[in-house]
Enzyme design. Structure first.
Site, PDB file in Angstrom:
ATOM      1  N   LYS A 194       0.856  -1.183   0.000  1.00 35.14           N
ATOM      2  CA  LYS A 194       0.000   0.000   0.000  1.00 35.14           C
ATOM      3  C   LYS A 194       0.894   1.235   0.000  1.00 35.14           C
ATOM      4  O   LYS A 194       1.710   1.425   0.904  1.00 35.14           O
ATOM      5  CB  LYS A 194      -0.896  -0.024   1.233  1.00 35.14           C
ATOM      6  CG  LYS A 194      -1.757   1.230   1.375  1.00 35.14           C
ATOM      7  CD  LYS A 194      -2.768   1.063   2.491  1.00 35.14           C
ATOM      8  CE  LYS A 194      -3.550   2.352   2.715  1.00 35.14           C
ATOM      9  NZ  LYS A 194      -4.552   2.203   3.772  1.00 35.14           N
ATOM     10  N   LYS A 247      -2.223  -1.514  -3.839  1.00 35.32           N
ATOM     11  CA  LYS A 247      -3.084  -0.346  -3.746  1.00 35.32           C
ATOM     12  C   LYS A 247      -2.272   0.917  -3.831  1.00 35.32           C
ATOM     13  O   LYS A 247      -1.267   1.006  -3.138  1.00 35.32           O
ATOM     14  CB  LYS A 247      -3.809  -0.408  -2.393  1.00 35.32           C
ATOM     15  CG  LYS A 247      -4.717   0.751  -2.112  1.00 35.32           C
ATOM     16  CD  LYS A 247      -5.256   0.641  -0.719  1.00 35.32           C
ATOM     17  CE  LYS A 247      -5.998   1.920  -0.419  1.00 35.32           C
ATOM     18  NZ  LYS A 247      -6.384   2.036   0.936  1.00 35.32           N
TER      19      LYS A 247
END
Ligand code: PBG
Length: 325
Positions: A194, A247
């Protein structure tokens, strides 16, 4: 070689579908839902047109709508009434997400996979994903709180927990907390790679998780790095992650591709809020064809290696797909 070989032969309208390599299926979709303890009627999120925060009472209807569209899974984010410096509402067994899980489960049984996003930022008064001391985000004291929260989600009936806080050791801490309470069959979907991204800002309006100082740079990844993403994924798998996530998605397709190629494990991609808002904004201005752009974007994410996509477009895409068949 040309002229014997002509690539255009297979591009004829009726032949194209036969030779298409990647497909987007409704089974790939996970729809994010925001449940807000502070409201009585659903409220549209200003920076994310057509996306809402729902009061608890509206969730049954929303879950049924998702189910009717044959979307297999939702991921829940909570906005609590009370925020404090220990995120106590996150691991309250009567917290907003715990109640949301119970109510949706009661409504739809096992027909929808209920994923609970597992992070503390929405529950902290300072908006960071971990415990703060002397203006620093503390890793290890946060792990215990994540483990406790995971257990309350499992108790409420979540199918999967999805830690998104990028604390070191979070997957291991959550795995052992779940196992200790006999939830060894609950999978962990880890937000493994992330990045510290500016594409999250509409989400922070949606989930009220803006931070009051600094940024998330001390825990989320630097977007210049890709080998580091592979290390993050490798560690999370060793700690017990069942599904790993990359992400955001669009600017990180190379990461997705490398992760899928190297590990071959179930891989999710998060088509985040900013990606949604950009497409929506351009479409509202009439500058792009939303339906086609969404298909191209999501199929690109699929082609790059995602097995599943968390996307605010899930309902739109699912109804397109339903209409086609
Ligand atoms: C919370 C969390 C964020 C998102 C998912 N979980 C925001 C953040 O890290 O600041 C972003 C999702 C989106 O932008 O759609 N840790």
């Amino acid at each position: 070689m040309y002229p014997q070989l002509r690539m255009r032969r297979l591009r004829k309208q009726n032949i194209r579908p036969l030779v298409r390599e990647a497909e987007l299926s409704v089974n790939d979709l996970i729809f994010p839902i925001f449940v807000d303890e502070t409201i009585d009627v659903r409220r549209e999120i200003e920076s994310m047109p057509s996306q809402f925060r729902f009061p608890l009472e509206d969730l049954r209807a929303e879950a049924n709508e998702v189910l009717g569209l044959k979307i297999p899974a939702i991921i829940l984010f909570g906005i609590p009434k009370k925020k404090d410096e220990m995120a106590t509402s996150a691991y309250d067994s009567d917290g907003i997400v715990q109640r949301a899980i119970r109510s949706i489960r009661d409504e739809v049984g096992d027909n929808l996979v209920i994923i609970a996003d597992l992070c503390l930022c929405e529950y902290m008064d300072h908006g960071h994903c971990g415990v703060v001391k002397d203006s620093e985000i503390q890793n290890d004291p946060t792990l215990d709180l994540l483990g406790r929260t995971a257990v309350t989600y499992a108790e409420a009936g979540a199918d999967i927990v999805a830690p998104s806080g990028m604390m070191d050791g979070m997957v291991q801490a959550i795995r052992s907390a779940l196992d200790d309470k006999s939830y060894s069959s609950i999978p962990i979907m880890s937000y493994a790679a992330k990045y510290a991204s500016s594409f999250y800002s509409p989400f922070r309006d949606a989930a009220e998780s803006r931070y009051s100082f600094g940024d998330r740079g001390t825990y989320q990844m630097d977007f210049g790095n890709s080998n580091e993403a592979l290390r993050e994924v490798e560690l999370d798998l060793k700690e017990g992650a069942d599904i790993v996530m990359v992400k955001p998605a669009m600017a990180y397709l190379d990461i997705l591709c490398r992760v899928k190629e190297k590990f071959g494990v179930p891989t999710a991609a998060y088509n985040v809020s900013g990606e949604y808002s950009m497409v929506k904004a351009a479409a509202l201005k009439g500058w792009i064809d939303e339906r086609r752009v969404v298909e191209e974007m999501l199929l690109g994410i699929k082609r790059a290696g995602a097995d599943m996509i968390l996307t605010y477009f899930a309902k739109d895409v699912a109804s397109e797909l339903l209409n086609k068949t």
